[in-house]
Design a protein around this motif. Structure first.
Motif, PDB file in Angstrom:
ATOM      1  N   ILE A 161      47.417  39.436  40.240  1.00 22.85           N
ATOM      2  CA  ILE A 161      46.760  38.393  41.044  1.00 22.85           C
ATOM      3  C   ILE A 161      46.874  38.724  42.531  1.00 22.85           C
ATOM      4  O   ILE A 161      45.901  38.602  43.284  1.00 22.85           O
ATOM      5  CB  ILE A 161      47.380  37.012  40.727  1.00 22.85           C
ATOM      6  N   LYS A 162      48.055  39.167  42.955  1.00 19.66           N
ATOM      7  CA  LYS A 162      48.230  39.547  44.366  1.00 19.66           C
ATOM      8  C   LYS A 162      47.275  40.679  44.746  1.00 19.66           C
ATOM      9  O   LYS A 162      46.662  40.675  45.814  1.00 19.66           O
ATOM     10  CB  LYS A 162      49.678  39.987  44.635  1.00 19.66           C
ATOM     11  N   LYS A 163      47.155  41.646  43.839  1.00 16.44           N
ATOM     12  CA  LYS A 163      46.293  42.804  44.096  1.00 16.44           C
ATOM     13  C   LYS A 163      44.830  42.369  44.186  1.00 16.44           C
ATOM     14  O   LYS A 163      44.064  42.841  45.038  1.00 16.44           O
ATOM     15  CB  LYS A 163      46.493  43.830  42.969  1.00 16.44           C
ATOM     16  N   LEU A 164      44.449  41.457  43.282  1.00 17.26           N
ATOM     17  CA  LEU A 164      43.059  40.981  43.276  1.00 17.26           C
ATOM     18  C   LEU A 164      42.745  40.219  44.561  1.00 17.26           C
ATOM     19  O   LEU A 164      41.674  40.405  45.167  1.00 17.26           O
ATOM     20  CB  LEU A 164      42.823  40.074  42.058  1.00 17.26           C
ATOM     21  N   ILE A 165      43.671  39.355  44.983  1.00 16.31           N
ATOM     22  CA  ILE A 165      43.442  38.584  46.209  1.00 16.31           C
ATOM     23  C   ILE A 165      43.297  39.542  47.394  1.00 16.31           C
ATOM     24  O   ILE A 165      42.411  39.358  48.243  1.00 16.31           O
ATOM     25  CB  ILE A 165      44.604  37.582  46.436  1.00 16.31           C
ATOM     26  N   ALA A 216      28.826  33.849  45.267  1.00 13.24           N
ATOM     27  CA  ALA A 216      29.535  34.448  44.130  1.00 13.24           C
ATOM     28  C   ALA A 216      30.983  33.996  44.104  1.00 13.24           C
ATOM     29  O   ALA A 216      31.593  33.770  45.149  1.00 13.24           O
ATOM     30  CB  ALA A 216      29.484  35.961  44.227  1.00 13.24           C
ATOM     31  N   LEU A 217      31.515  33.863  42.911  1.00 14.15           N
ATOM     32  CA  LEU A 217      32.957  33.647  42.763  1.00 14.15           C
ATOM     33  C   LEU A 217      33.431  34.466  41.573  1.00 14.15           C
ATOM     34  O   LEU A 217      32.609  35.021  40.833  1.00 14.15           O
ATOM     35  CB  LEU A 217      33.293  32.169  42.575  1.00 14.15           C
ATOM     36  N   LEU A 218      34.747  34.566  41.404  1.00  9.39           N
ATOM     37  CA  LEU A 218      35.292  35.340  40.289  1.00  9.39           C
ATOM     38  C   LEU A 218      36.014  34.426  39.315  1.00  9.39           C
ATOM     39  O   LEU A 218      36.782  33.560  39.725  1.00  9.39           O
ATOM     40  CB  LEU A 218      36.272  36.408  40.816  1.00  9.39           C
ATOM     41  N   GLN A 248      42.892  47.848  39.030  1.00 13.00           N
ATOM     42  CA  GLN A 248      43.656  48.092  37.791  1.00 13.00           C
ATOM     43  C   GLN A 248      45.154  48.004  38.085  1.00 13.00           C
ATOM     44  O   GLN A 248      45.600  48.355  39.166  1.00 13.00           O
ATOM     45  CB  GLN A 248      43.319  49.494  37.236  1.00 13.00           C
ATOM     46  N   ILE A 249      45.895  47.504  37.140  1.00 14.86           N
ATOM     47  CA  ILE A 249      47.354  47.588  37.241  1.00 14.86           C
ATOM     48  C   ILE A 249      47.872  48.222  35.940  1.00 14.86           C
ATOM     49  O   ILE A 249      47.197  48.234  34.927  1.00 14.86           O
ATOM     50  CB  ILE A 249      48.062  46.231  37.434  1.00 14.86           C
TER      51      ILE A 249
END
Lengths: 250, 250, 250, 250
Positions: B142-146, B158-160, A249-250
């Protein structure tokens, strides 16, 4: 009963024309196929260029059109523009060459059938081992399968992916399968063109020994006609809860 | 840590370049993207023409290449030809425009990430609402997700698929979703060109009111960033037993 | 004074951008060039697909556009759509590689200048020996030539075809020439692709020893900048009377 | 006697097939033509992609091939790869639509004949008024013309550009002409596509009243079959001395 035929080898290829010929006695057949080969286009559609349609045959129970689009474009055009009555069944093929396992993601043949299914129509993709003759036996099977689909119907969102090996040699029967996994190594061949510029051909070698008994890949190798039921909801439901626990989450 | 970036809007598009800029501090970034726009190409690959690669930037932690192929070609070329070390993560995007529901089948952006996954790499497709600015908040997410994908890993196959609405206005948080269903009506606009020839534009209207609360389509409408886990095994396992009962042996 | 610049190497190529940079101080410069390489397209025009234009730079005296068409399309679009005032001079280039002798028939660079001339504008095609740097000397010459064309004008239906050898080495001066004759042998290289299919590359060897002293081909070999006046009336007037005597009435 | 036939309407078009049918009795005919329509490609050649050839008919005196190239590529392939014996005459056509005046620069039909001539063979481009039937009279004329070319020969570097009006109505005879001048106004039609993006169609109106009595343009309007002798040396010799007096040395 109305059948829409398409393919990705182009309107002039023998596969689709043999299919049209054996079906036109029993069904109203409308062929709409690309004006040239469109293999390995995957599920491409044409959004930014005009599509053009041309009628090249107009018989009582067989009408043939070609379009300057992809196989998926042809299915859309067939349903929305060309056919007066909606199709009862959509058949894509007969492709010259298998469409097996993960490779179906690249296949114009399978994507055209998937397009039919997305639009709510019972759809079948049919592929034949590369270089095989289209035998009477193969055609007999296809007719029987179409009759079965017409009789039994297919669940919403389902289509069938059919692969027929060269059954003149050793024929083992019809088998219902799951998709196998096509792994390639050494994907590219590097070459130098005569002008001195480097280029690459996509041309991997298949590693297939990883596949299970009940896969389409093993089935056709063993002489079976393979039928794989396919759906187009790509959600991996099993991963949803895991992802919910991630700190993103952000 | 090595990141491979690609997209389908082409190597010059702002989305991929902004992404490269914010990642190059923390990762070794290799961009390999089509030399021009390749939207709606689905999972097309280039088998019958030579592929050419050109390096256009060569910095310490950012190398940029373009190729004359599709997004899926670029991923293959990136893994097999361009990168010295294999990528740890493959990111496709940031696409200018959502890739939601059944429409992901047409998407070059999602297909590129799927190609990464087929080849065994953790892959993410990222799309932004059409015409939105690429905000700092979106980049932060995006940075956090990566980082999360790097830390947690993704299951095999699996992919997102990530869709980011215009979160400058009303932002509701991050939501894990399933794929919705994109239904179109009036798919084609018929026109006459100045030479008097008829043509068609693909340009349907979306019917979306059919989608459920937990779908990606509803999520982005409600201001959520949507993350949908995706897999590429299209087998409809639930139909296998039914098909086995059909009378289709020959 | 308004200058329209185009080329066939694409809007990103160094040749056209260097030219734009040195001209924008003295002229209002509008660049409209293909969005990608369009070499060897000859005088192709795009009749059956939509053309799209995109502005990518908008300075006081330099505006840059690209279009998804051929060099000849770009000239038409520049004159009719993009420029507010008509161009005083049209320059096509600087091409990376000579355009000499009969080969100019294949050249997008020369065809673009010819398109300018057909539409009534003073036009110049400029090509540089393949792989040469664009030297200050070459740029100085081009500026001087453009000034001369502006001052002296060109007769209706005439354009100039300019070829600049690598004049860093041995420079002999500027020479006015006629077109030579480019003869090729062994036009094609036959190859087999990795899928086992045969294909051909066009890649002939030039036979040039047949050319006369006052030809463009001999001039550039001897270190001269070559300027050949070109016209586009292909009628062979000398043959008209002979043909009148043939017995071909029906 | 060996005849090489090509065109730019594609191997399936009626024009080239009718021509092949009437010639195969008297000559060894080899057809090699593009696999699809390639109009308005000018003198384009294919340098950076592989060319592929496919034989689709193999009779005693008629062999038909198609290739994935331009008309000029086909001529080169015909001479260098396909034909065992060199052609005595090369015929390009019958094109569906005139190729007149300055417009021949854009014409694949005429460029193919020019390619033949550059390679040293007697070559003829034949075009028919758009939409006309290919009458027996037109075919009779063409046979007669080919016989005359075979008998009389053509000078080195010369080819013939033939335009046949709809001579079922009012036929005035055969006329030897010079090229006229095709001027267009309002070259582009601006439109908005259904996605809201602007595009342009090339579709100008012809201004022809500027042409002289002895031009091809006036001839076909008056019911004449027009034959224009063409050459491919574009040098404007009359301008050479003038240019020599310019102050352009550096």
């Amino acid at each position: 009963m109305n059948i829409l035929l398409t393919n990705d080898d182009g309107v002039l290829s023998p596969g689709i024309n043999k299919l049209a010929d054996i079906l036109k006695g029993s069904y109203n057949v409308v062929v709409i196929a690309p004006d040239r080969e469109r293999s390995a286009v995957g599920h491409a559609i044409t959004m930014h260029k005009p599509l053009r349609i041309k009628k090249i045959k107009d018989e009582e129970s067989l009408k043939i059109f070609h379009a300057n689009g992809t196989p998926s474009d042809c299915v859309k055009l067939g349903i929305d523009v060309v056919m007066e009555d909606k199709p009862d069944i959509i058949v894509s093929g007969i492709n010259d060459g298998f469409n097996l396992g993960t490779d179906i993601l690249y296949s114009g043949t399978v994507s055209a059938a998937m397009e039919g299914s997305i639009n709510g129509f019972s759809s079948i993709a049919i592929s034949l081992e590369a270089g095989s003759d289209i035998t009477d036996k193969a055609l007999l099977f296809i007719k029987k399968l179409i009759k079965s689909v017409a009789k039994n119907g297919l669940p919403k969102n389902a289509l069938l992916n059919v692969n027929i090996p060269n059954i003149s040699d050793n024929y083992s029967g019809v088998k219902i399968t799951k998709l196998g996994y096509r792994n390639y190594i050494e994907n590219f061949t590097r070459r130098i063109d005569p002008h001195g510029r480097e280029y690459y051909w996509l041309a991997g070698k298949v590693l297939e020994n990883i596949n299970e008994e009940d896969s389409d890949i093993v089935a056709v190798k063993s002489g079976f006609i393979s039928i794989t039921p396919i759906q187009f909801d790509l959600t991996m439901y099993s991963l949803i809860d895991t992802l919910k626990s991630w700190d993103i989450q952000i």
